[in-house]
Design an enzyme around this catalytic site. Structure first.
Site, mmCIF file in Angstrom:
data_model
loop_
_atom_site.group_PDB
_atom_site.id
_atom_site.type_symbol
_atom_site.label_atom_id
_atom_site.label_comp_id
_atom_site.label_asym_id
_atom_site.label_seq_id
_atom_site.Cartn_x
_atom_site.Cartn_y
_atom_site.Cartn_z
ATOM 1 C CG ASN A 176 24.768 8.900 -35.076
ATOM 2 O OD1 ASN A 176 24.121 9.883 -35.436
ATOM 3 N ND2 ASN A 176 25.360 8.846 -33.902
ATOM 4 C CD GLU A 277 24.497 15.323 -29.426
ATOM 5 O OE1 GLU A 277 25.735 15.130 -29.322
ATOM 6 O OE2 GLU A 277 23.746 14.594 -30.067
ATOM 7 C CB CYS A 311 27.642 11.573 -30.026
ATOM 8 S SG CYS A 311 25.910 11.676 -29.540
ATOM 9 C CD GLU A 484 18.639 17.819 -29.215
ATOM 10 O OE1 GLU A 484 18.549 18.527 -30.229
ATOM 11 O OE2 GLU A 484 19.048 16.633 -29.233
#
Length: 506
Positions: A176, A277, A311, A484
């Protein structure tokens, strides 16, 4: 072969757009082979990359297997010993050059993203800028991996805490954000002194390979940045190598919670460090005191960016009773005014396709389930030809419906009415995952209470878009582990070594 030529030879409308807008990708950036140890390598077979908007093949890419994955890991291991010896300033200079090359090639990189991922060209250009920003950020952080000198309990010794790179890192990334999810990981890893092997998603390998070409142009040494593309069929075997090879010391994965659990099990036998993640199910809460216009604009940006395939997008929209009807009405008007379905290369398009037919089937199932359980379709609701789904607004949604129980990953905005702050928080936190959450209020006390009470890793307060390299990214619960971006992102690729220096005097 030029990707724009290949596309326009099949689609007259894109041929016209090519003439009008100059959309093109140079042969240097359209790479279709794996990249290992500074060389472009072929595999025994290849697999197709499809345009999600048309279903047509736009390229065939080398289908790397376990053998190529092991070659990449070996190359990264050999390169690690030289790369970690470079100073942070030297590594940072190379990352800075990579950043500059991304900026120079922004239009071509954006075209690649649109063609393989489907997102509108303007969004794709935004992703390229976002992607490049991590190279810029970590080019600066490379010089700041500070350790500590700790006061010793004894006069004859000194305590030093040193930060050192962990080694070879496997980076497994989603479709994505096919560029940004790579640089967010790789920039931090390379800045720390690690080397990497990237396995891009099977739907979107072209962006990863273009990044490899620019990395080579920037002076990233052979073996430091490797890309192993593969088909869906070979993904399990390649993933197993990248998660079990003893030479790999670190795994960073972005994807579903279910897949993350599989990778965690694979990493366990060799006790690798991991960053995960994983899935999200973000609550988006609008309280009575909110600026409704701002909340509506933020809902549009959060939900419909990349056709809902992010997400961190809002997934459950909780709206307090006092402003519920006003919010829904204004949101419907905004959807009518701002959303346009179409091919991402059409500059008027704001909503591209979903990634494939399976994704549309999942979204359609959620809408049909909600309607069957009493929800009302205010806008949209229909599956269209191919991989397109109408942007959909639902009201009268309850917690028994699928769209409130699982992540949608599509352009469906379900509105749940609530009465009290306590009720909203109970609904928001009733999830096994906790990546992002959003709320809108102008009550100072409520701002603090809700920000602290939401069980998520990231909170947007009166803001629907929160990602940037300066801010950390990561979740709690089953949304993963590790962070991150930000100054903390580089720590995921560093070990802290304790040095006790004795015999220094009485």
């Amino acid at each position: 072969m030029r990707i724009a030529h290949l596309l326009t030879a099949r689609l007259p409308v894109l041929r016209a757009m090519q003439r009008s807008y100059g959309l093109d990708v140079s042969a240097a950036l359209l790479r279709t082979r794996g990249y290992v140890d500074g060389q472009w390598i072929s595999a025994a077979s290849d697999f197709p990359v499809l345009d999600p908007a048309t279903g047509e093949e736009v390229a065939r890419v080398s289908d790397c297997g376990p053998g190529e994955a092991m070659r990449a890991v070996d190359a990264a291991h050999r390169a690690f010993h030289g790369w970690k010896q470079r100073t942070g300033k030297e590594r940072g200079a190379i990352l800075r050059r990579w950043f500059e090359l991304m900026v120079q090639n922004k239009d071509e990189l954006a075209t690649l993203i649109t063609v393989e991922c489907g997102k509108p060209l303007a969004e794709a250009a935004g992703e390229v800028s976002y992607s490049a920003s991590f190279l810029e950020w970590f080019s600066e952080e490379a010089r700041r991996t500070y350790g500590d000198v700790v006061p010793s309990p004894g006069r004859d010794r000194r305590i030093l805490l040193l930060k050192q790179p962990v080694g070879v890192a496997s980076l497994i990334t989603p479709w994505n954000f096919p560029s940004a999810m790579i640089t967010r990981k790789a920039a931090a890893a390379l800045a720390a002194g690690c080397t990497v092997v990237v396995k891009p998603a099977e739907d979107t390998p072209l962006s990863a390979l273009a990044l490899a070409e620019l990395a080579a142009q920037a002076g990233v040494p052979a073996g430091v940045f490797n890309v192993v593309p593969c088909s869906k069929e070979k993904t399990p075997s390649v993933g197993e190598v990248l998660c079990t090879d003893p030479l790999v010391q670190k795994i960073s994965f972005t994807g579903s919670t279910a897949t993350g659990k599989v990778l965690l099990k694979l990493a366990a036998d060799t006790v690798k460090r991991v960053s995960m993640e994983l899935g999200g199910h973000a609550p988006f809460i609008v309280f009575d005191s909110a600026d409704v216009d701002r909340a509506v604009a933020s809902a549009m940006a959060s939900k419909f960016r990349n056709s809902g395939q992010t997400c961190v997008c809002g997934n459950r929209f909780l709206v307090q009773s006092g402003i519920h009807d006003c919010f829904v009405e204004k949101l419907a008007v905004a959807m009518d005014k701002e959303l346009r379905l179409g091919h991402g290369l059409d500059p008027t398009t704001t909503q591209g396709p979903l990634i494939n037919a399976r994704a549309v089937e999942k979204v359609e199932k959620q809408v049909l389930d909600a309607v069957a359980r009493g929800a009302r379709v205010v806008r949209g609701g229909r599956r269209l030809q191919g991989s397109f789904m109408e942007p959909t607004l639902l009201e009268g949604v309850t917690m028994e419906m699928l769209c409130t129980q699982e992540e949608t990953f599509g352009p469906v905005l379900p509105v749940i009415r609530f009465d009290s702050e306590e009720e909203a928080l109970a609904i928001a936190n009733a999830s096994a995952v906790g990546l992002a959450g959003y709320f809108f209020s102008q009550d100072p006390g409520q701002l603090w209470r809700v920000a602290e009470a939401l069980e998520v890793g990231m909170v947007g307060v009166n803001e629907g878009l929160l990602s940037c390299p300066e801010g950390l990214f990561g979740g709690v619960k089953q949304s993963g582990q590790g962070r991150e971006g930000s100054k903390y992102g580089i720590d995921e690729y560093l070990e802290v070594k304790y040095v006790c220096w004795g015999g220094l005097g009485p």
